[in-house]
Scaffold this active site. Structure first.
Site, short mmCIF file in Angstrom:
data_model
loop_
_atom_site.label_atom_id
_atom_site.label_comp_id
_atom_site.label_asym_id
_atom_site.label_seq_id
_atom_site.Cartn_x
_atom_site.Cartn_y
_atom_site.Cartn_z
N ARG A 23 0.80 -1.23 0.00
CA ARG A 23 0.00 0.00 0.00
C ARG A 23 0.83 1.29 0.00
NH1 ARG A 23 -3.56 -1.22 4.94
NH2 ARG A 23 -2.05 -2.87 5.25
N GLN A 81 14.03 -13.92 4.65
CA GLN A 81 12.77 -14.64 4.59
C GLN A 81 12.32 -14.57 3.13
OE1 GLN A 81 9.27 -12.87 6.39
NE2 GLN A 81 8.34 -14.86 6.78
N TYR A 108 9.30 -4.63 15.08
CA TYR A 108 8.83 -4.52 13.71
C TYR A 108 9.46 -3.31 13.03
CZ TYR A 108 5.69 -8.00 15.44
OH TYR A 108 5.22 -9.16 15.99
N TYR A 393 36.33 28.12 -12.08
CA TYR A 393 36.33 26.86 -12.83
C TYR A 393 36.67 27.14 -14.29
CZ TYR A 393 34.39 22.37 -14.46
OH TYR A 393 34.20 21.12 -15.01
N ARG A 446 38.46 48.52 -17.95
CA ARG A 446 37.17 49.14 -18.28
C ARG A 446 37.30 49.76 -19.67
NH1 ARG A 446 35.02 53.18 -13.86
NH2 ARG A 446 34.93 51.30 -12.60
C1 UD1 Z 1 0.23 -8.70 13.53
C2 UD1 Z 1 -0.27 -9.59 14.67
C3 UD1 Z 1 -1.50 -8.95 15.31
C4 UD1 Z 1 -1.16 -7.55 15.80
C5 UD1 Z 1 -0.56 -6.72 14.67
C6 UD1 Z 1 -0.04 -5.42 15.19
C7 UD1 Z 1 0.29 -11.84 13.94
C8 UD1 Z 1 -0.24 -13.10 13.40
N1 UD1 Z 1 -0.60 -10.88 14.11
O1 UD1 Z 1 -0.82 -8.67 12.56
O2 UD1 Z 1 -1.93 -9.73 16.39
O3 UD1 Z 1 -2.32 -6.93 16.30
O4 UD1 Z 1 0.54 -7.42 14.05
O5 UD1 Z 1 0.30 -4.63 14.11
O6 UD1 Z 1 1.46 -11.75 14.27
N2 UD1 Z 1 6.21 -9.63 8.36
C9 UD1 Z 1 7.32 -10.25 7.86
N3 UD1 Z 1 7.19 -11.49 7.32
C10 UD1 Z 1 5.99 -12.13 7.26
C11 UD1 Z 1 4.87 -11.49 7.77
C12 UD1 Z 1 5.01 -10.25 8.33
O7 UD1 Z 1 8.42 -9.70 7.91
O8 UD1 Z 1 5.97 -13.26 6.74
C13 UD1 Z 1 6.34 -8.29 8.94
C14 UD1 Z 1 5.57 -7.30 8.09
O9 UD1 Z 1 6.42 -6.68 7.15
C15 UD1 Z 1 5.04 -6.32 9.10
C16 UD1 Z 1 4.93 -7.11 10.39
O10 UD1 Z 1 5.72 -8.28 10.20
O11 UD1 Z 1 5.97 -5.28 9.33
C17 UD1 Z 1 3.52 -7.46 10.76
O12 UD1 Z 1 2.98 -8.28 9.75
P1 UD1 Z 1 1.47 -8.21 9.30
O13 UD1 Z 1 1.17 -9.30 8.39
O14 UD1 Z 1 1.15 -6.84 8.87
O15 UD1 Z 1 0.75 -8.47 10.70
P2 UD1 Z 1 -0.68 -8.03 11.08
O16 UD1 Z 1 -1.65 -8.70 10.18
O17 UD1 Z 1 -0.73 -6.57 11.19
#
Ligand code: UD1
Ligand code: CA
Length: 462
Positions: A23, A81, A108, A393, A446
């Site tokens: 997004r 990952q 995060y 320059y 001049r």
């Molecule tokens: C997650 C939590 C949720 C919490 C929320 C807070 C889980 C299952 N859920 O949900 O309980 O309320 O965060 O914001 O953990 N990311 C990776 N690799 C992945 C997946 C995610 O690096 O495979 C990173 C994403 O880039 C992101 C963060 O982890 O920065 C959170 O991932 P996202 O899928 O957005 O979690 P939420 O659905 O928000």
């Protein structure tokens, strides 16, 4: 709360930063977007560093090369990952980098405002248990995992929004995602997490139920300030958190005595040190590291970057000042530009539409209007007339201009470098000098002035 109040176990940090940030609609990985001039992930890394973490493991995925290039100088353990299969899967990628005996803190890369104070509270809340969560109470918990507690207020599980019943959706306490877990437990529990849920992802949050089955008490700490746990998914959230961050910096500076004409129109993208009686007008942007002395005013719309300003300096509106040093009593602007490696000594004056690059302007010298001064060593009390250009320059090389003390350069003069103007020399207006000018003498080039009698200006025929 300081680090002494938390447990003696060593701390290791794992930062999740593999997401693409769909997004954001950008080719830049999400965590590299900047807040206050610094990438989101660097804000998080710096919080981890403040906690004196023994190691920081960074889970990267999308735009890995770009992330590595930016963070090349930092002490990080890189964990790729390849596919983003969920937060549990993400942490799994770093599992070999954590020790059994450590406290492992999960952060995060897109949550930039989380403070080390809050994290220390979470670490203290963990006490002797194996796991602790940072939670928040939100007016609008939409989208977050909900914290489910039992009749004794003990945490039972976390239910993701997409897996939640109507009753669970009413819960306003949410999971921030930030948690601290014993290294050995993390290893045991992570391998048992499945992906049988609405999103088909490996949820890190499933650790909670596994902990409880083992009779663990899941500790928690509620964040005081909900802005700290906000993540960034789009440009609106990025702008909102930028403003929030700027507001905090502005209020901190005002508490230290800085006058900000409008804290909502102030941007600090770096760090500053300030003395007393510093007045900053609207729309000033401060970048890099700036040192500002006492009794300094900075006019509206001015940008300063890596600048050292001594006391009693007045900078008027619309200046751009980059990597320069400004001594006591200088006056600058409006519309002045100082480019890198410029040094102004006491009481120097730089005025309207003047550009100065890699030059030293000694005490009391004035460059008041419409001039370019580059690669110049200027003495004291020199007066540079309007429209003076140092021609530094030649198309291939840069050359030096030297101007002695008390020299007076007439308006609209071109000084073709390398050149030396002696002390006390006077240069007639409109001169183009390509040879040195002797001290204490008048030098000019001049063309003579002529007047033609009987000349008529052309006019259109009727
Ligand atoms: C997650 C939590 C949720 C919490 C929320 C807070 C889980 C299952 N859920 O949900 O309980 O309320 O965060 O914001 O953990 N990311 C990776 N690799 C992945 C997946 C995610 O690096 O495979 C990173 C994403 O880039 C992101 C963060 O982890 O920065 C959170 O991932 P996202 O899928 O957005 O979690 P939420 O659905 O928000
Ligand atoms: Ca998700």
């Amino acid at each position: 709360m300081n680090t002494k109040t938390r447990s003696k176990k060593k701390l290791q940090v794992v930062i999740l930063a593999a997401g693409k940030g769909t997004r954001m609609y950008s080719n830049l990985p999400k965590v590299l977007h900047k807040l206050a001039g610094k990438s989101l992930v660097e804000h998080v890394i710096e919080s981890a560093e403040e906690l004196k973490a023994e190691s920081i493991s960074l889970i990267y995925g999308h735009g890995g090369e770009q992330v590595k290039n930016l963070l090349i100088d930092r002490q990080l353990i890189w964990c790729e990952q390849k596919e983003q299969l969920g937060t549990g899967h993400a942490v799994q990628q770093a599992i070999d980098t954590v020790d059994d005996s450590a406290n492992v803190l999960i952060l995060y890369g897109d949550v930039p405002l989380l403070s080390s104070e809050t994290l220390n509270k979470l670490l203290a809340a963990k006490q002797s248990s194996s796991i602790a969560l940072l939670t928040a109470n939100l007016d609008d918990p939409q989208g977050y995992g909900r914290i489910v507690r039992n009749s004794e207020s003990k945490i039972e599980k976390i239910v993701e929004q997409k897996d939640a019943s109507e009753a669970i959706k009413q819960i306003t306490e949410i999971n921030t995602g930030v948690m601290v877990v014993d290294g050995d437990k993390l290893k045991q529990w992570l391998i048992r997490i499945g992906n049988n849920n609405a999103q088909g992802e490996y949820y890190l949050t499933d650790l909670i139920e596994l902990a409880i089955v083992e009779g663990e008490v899941v500790q928690s700490c509620i964040v005081d300030d909900n802005k700290e746990i906000e993540g960034i998914n789009n440009k609106i959230q990025l702008a909102e958190l930028e403003r929030e961050y700027q507001k905090r910096q502005a209020y901190r500076l005002m508490k230290e005595g800085v006058t900000l004409r409008d804290p909502s129109r102030f941007d600090l993208r770096g760090t500053i040190e300030v003395g007393h009686d510093v007045i900053i007008d609207i729309n000033v942007i401060i970048e890099g590291h700036c040192k500002i002395g006492s009794n300094v005013t900075i006019g509206a719309n001015t940008i300063i970057k890596d600048i050292t300003i001594d006391d009693n300096v007045e900078i008027l509106e619309n200046c751009i000042l980059d990597k320069s040093t400004i001594a006591n009593g200088c006056h600058i602007g409006p519309f002045s530009r100082l480019r890198p490696d410029t040094k102004l000594d006491d009481n120097a004056k730089v005025g309207n539409f003047v550009e100065i690059k890699k030059s030293h302007i000694a005490k009391g010298s004035k460059v008041n209007h419409l001039s370019y001064i580059g690669d110049t060593e200027m003495g004291e009390n020199v007066n540079i007339g309007a429209g003076t250009i140092t021609c530094n320059y030649d198309g291939a090389y840069k050359h030096l201009t030297k101007i002695g003390d008390n020299a007076f350069i007439g308006s609209n003069t071109a000084l073709v470098a390398p050149i030396e103007i002696g002390h006390g020399a006077t240069i007639g207006a409109g001169s183009t000098l390509s040879r040195n000018a002797e001290a204490d003498k008048l030098t000019f080039t001049r063309a003579g002035q002529k007047t033609l009698d009987g000349w008529k200006r052309p006019s259109k025929q009727k």
